[in-house]
Design an enzyme around this catalytic site. Sequence first.
Site, mmCIF file in Angstrom:
data_model
loop_
_atom_site.group_PDB
_atom_site.id
_atom_site.type_symbol
_atom_site.label_atom_id
_atom_site.label_comp_id
_atom_site.label_asym_id
_atom_site.label_seq_id
_atom_site.Cartn_x
_atom_site.Cartn_y
_atom_site.Cartn_z
ATOM 1 N N TRP A 102 0.831 -1.207 0.000
ATOM 2 C CA TRP A 102 0.000 0.000 0.000
ATOM 3 C C TRP A 102 0.867 1.259 0.000
ATOM 4 O O TRP A 102 0.556 2.219 -0.703
ATOM 5 C CB TRP A 102 -1.002 -0.005 1.155
ATOM 6 C CG TRP A 102 -2.078 -1.013 0.920
ATOM 7 C CD1 TRP A 102 -2.350 -2.123 1.670
ATOM 8 C CD2 TRP A 102 -3.022 -1.060 -0.177
ATOM 9 N NE1 TRP A 102 -3.393 -2.833 1.122
ATOM 10 C CE2 TRP A 102 -3.818 -2.206 -0.010
ATOM 11 C CE3 TRP A 102 -3.254 -0.240 -1.289
ATOM 12 C CZ2 TRP A 102 -4.841 -2.548 -0.909
ATOM 13 C CZ3 TRP A 102 -4.271 -0.590 -2.180
ATOM 14 C CH2 TRP A 102 -5.048 -1.724 -1.980
ATOM 15 N N ASP A 123 -1.944 6.544 6.411
ATOM 16 C CA ASP A 123 -2.987 5.668 5.885
ATOM 17 C C ASP A 123 -3.281 4.630 6.966
ATOM 18 O O ASP A 123 -2.495 3.714 7.191
ATOM 19 C CB ASP A 123 -2.499 4.994 4.595
ATOM 20 C CG ASP A 123 -3.530 4.024 4.013
ATOM 21 O OD1 ASP A 123 -4.579 3.790 4.652
ATOM 22 O OD2 ASP A 123 -3.266 3.492 2.908
ATOM 23 N N LYS A 126 -12.568 -1.837 5.870
ATOM 24 C CA LYS A 126 -11.769 -2.774 6.658
ATOM 25 C C LYS A 126 -12.308 -2.837 8.081
ATOM 26 O O LYS A 126 -12.819 -3.844 8.517
ATOM 27 C CB LYS A 126 -10.296 -2.353 6.665
ATOM 28 C CG LYS A 126 -9.718 -2.005 5.288
ATOM 29 C CD LYS A 126 -9.524 -3.210 4.394
ATOM 30 C CE LYS A 126 -9.284 -2.893 2.929
ATOM 31 N NZ LYS A 126 -8.103 -2.149 2.585
#
Length: 360
Positions: free
Chosen positions: A102, A172, A196
């Site tokens: 990511w 993030d 999530k």
Amino acid sequence: MARVFNFSAGPAVLPEPVLQQAAAEMLDWHGSGMSVMEMSHRGKEFIDIHARAEADLRELMAIPRNYKVLFLQGGASAQFALIPMNLLRGKSGADYVNTGQWSKKAIADAKKYCKVNVAATSEPDSYTRVPKQSEWRLDPDAAYVHVTTNETIGGVEFHWVPDTGAVPLVADMSSHILSRPMDVSRYGLIYAGAQKNIGPAGLTIVIVRDDLIGQAMPQTPTVFDYKVQADNDSMSNTPSTYAIYIAGLVFEWLIKQGGVAAMERVNRAKAALLYDHLDRTEFYHSPVARDDRSLMNIAFTLRNEALDKAFIQESEAAGLFQLKGHRSVGGMRASIYNAMPVEGVKALVGFMQEFERKHG
Ligand SMILES: *Cc1c(COP(=O)(O)O)cnc(C)c1O
């Protein structure tokens, strides 16, 4: 009705009481005669739902008053570009720490807008650790420092907050927001896709210190200019109303559980059950450095890869779903977000013991 234990990395398991409440309110929300999906985002009912969700999130995370909370769309991935567009503020570059797939994507998009200095990377270690701050080479002129505080794919988590001095820290937190207390005041901006640890896909949360907004690049799309959205209560255009409503129910559920400090105790206990088992046997293996192991996404391998397929098949037969690791790394991954009950983790460990007895 048979519900399985769902270890998906995202979209992921939601608290059952939330799904039940949403089902009960589906056709008629609180006597309005409408589903939340059918309401105008400018009507009193939805404005209340939205305001309550924001207030509950502020309470859960103890968000200081000088931070804006934005409910946006586009996923965490849209933020990879929107962060440089909004936060460069006339500067030419930003620092990024590369800890996994990511971060790597965030870096690739940022490069389209500015000079990226990769201040540290664990890529040579196959992303199995977080580089220590002593290894970082920060640029004092950077507009911000970007970190991915929980790498969902590799299962690597920051258990400390980096010190970036006067340079704003951007995180993030998609896959571990609300899993434990976080000191928001240490960050300039926090962002997270909802699917999530919060709610349905389609909602992205941005928490940003108010002095950092209002200097977006001129070519920034209006709906993605943080200042415009902050000035319009995230309703510069139609927000993802139903996703915000479900997120609000999840926030209420979290408050009832005792908030994020209570979630941390449960999450630590769940993760310990799994990691202790991985460390106890030679049959399974956790590739991640002990100090950097994620409480949310637990990546592991079977020493004998030839058994991977059988592991997935037999786990599904036992009611344990989505344990296959990300296609880029293979192996297994158990995502054990807030909504995964401890019984699910116990069932997984029991299954792993049984599988080892049978195939070990
Ligand atoms: C899932 C995830 C993303 C991407 O989210 P999208 O909503 O698919 O854009 C980004 N960062 C992290 C850490 C993630 O877990």
